[in-house]
Design an enzyme around this catalytic site. Structure first.
Site, PDB file in Angstrom:
ATOM      1  N   LYS A 120       0.827  -1.205   0.000  1.00  0.00           N
ATOM      2  CA  LYS A 120       0.000   0.000   0.000  1.00  0.00           C
ATOM      3  C   LYS A 120       0.865   1.260   0.000  1.00  0.00           C
ATOM      4  CE  LYS A 120      -1.874   1.863   3.614  1.00  0.00           C
ATOM      5  NZ  LYS A 120      -2.662   2.133   4.832  1.00  0.00           N
ATOM      6  N   ASP A 138      -6.724   0.848   1.057  1.00  0.00           N
ATOM      7  CA  ASP A 138      -6.714   0.882   2.517  1.00  0.00           C
ATOM      8  C   ASP A 138      -8.089   0.441   3.014  1.00  0.00           C
ATOM      9  OD1 ASP A 138      -8.380   3.010   1.994  1.00  0.00           O
ATOM     10  OD2 ASP A 138      -7.363   4.407   3.326  1.00  0.00           O
TER      11      ASP A 138
END
Length: 212
Positions: A120, A138
């Site tokens: 991420k 997320d």
């Protein structure tokens, strides 16, 4: 969602916010990298409060190394998991100096090899600092994609893979910014604000919040 609905969804989000970006405050790729590492399990607001004090003092790998772990902790102690994050930021700063001349690398493999940097974080840096059409997933994006039916998946990797398939190229660069902001301010975890949602008619969520 059908392709036409996906196009309509992103068209509406783009009309609301033509030029979305991260809410983390940064001026250089290194500042962004540090901010994203610090943001794990923390709010952007909390990270910004800390980096507003940190970056004027140390905003390069060399300056971070001079500060050291204990010095860094004084600036980020208000952020969750600050001990581990201080260790990672100092360690990644050392690697950047030793292997990359103090510059942030522009490949996923190199970024993910840095301490405290996962997929991420790498996606955010590649997208926001270097303009790559990556999509960082997320908890907000995971929720929005599953609720709306845009890109359902059992985990964040599955959602990311689905988004890569369904998001048209023209929306790819800004997609995760639109989705994270939508999840943060409209499609909230406990009580989504469905009455003021611009994509509510496209959304597959069965338990939409009724108008007051």
């Amino acid at each position: 969602m059908k392709h036409a609905e996906v196009v309509e969804l992103f068209t509406r989000l783009r009309e609301l916010n033509p030029h979305p970006t991260t809410e983390l405050e940064y001026r250089t790729p290194f500042e962004l990298l540090v901010a994203v590492v610090l943001s794990a399990q923390a709010t952007d607001v909390g990270v910004n409060k800390a980096t507003r004090k940190l970056f004027p003092v140390a905003n390069t790998p060399g300056a971070i190394l001079e500060l050291g772990e204990e010095g860094l902790k004084k600036y980020i102690a208000t952020i969750g998991l600050y001990n581990a994050k201080a260790k990672n930021v100092v360690a990644l700063s050392r690697i950047l100096i030793e292997r990359y001349g103090g510059e942030v690398p522009r490949t996923r493999e190199a970024l993910e090899a840095l301490p405290g940097v996962g997929r991420k974080t790498a996606n955010v840096v590649l997208n926001t600092a270097f303009g790559e059409p990556t999509i960082a997933v997320d908890t907000h994006i995971f929720r929005v994609c599953n609720r709306t039916g845009l890109a359902p998946g059992k985990d964040v990797r599955a959602v990311e893979q689905r988004l890569e398939k369904v998001v048209p190229a023209e929306f790819r660069h800004d997609a995760h910014h639109w989705l994270i902001l939508h999840g943060r301010y409209v499609c909230k975890a406990r009580k989504p604000d469905c009455p003021r949602c611009v994509i509510r008619d496209l959304c597959r969520y069965k338990d939409k919040t009724p108008a007051a």
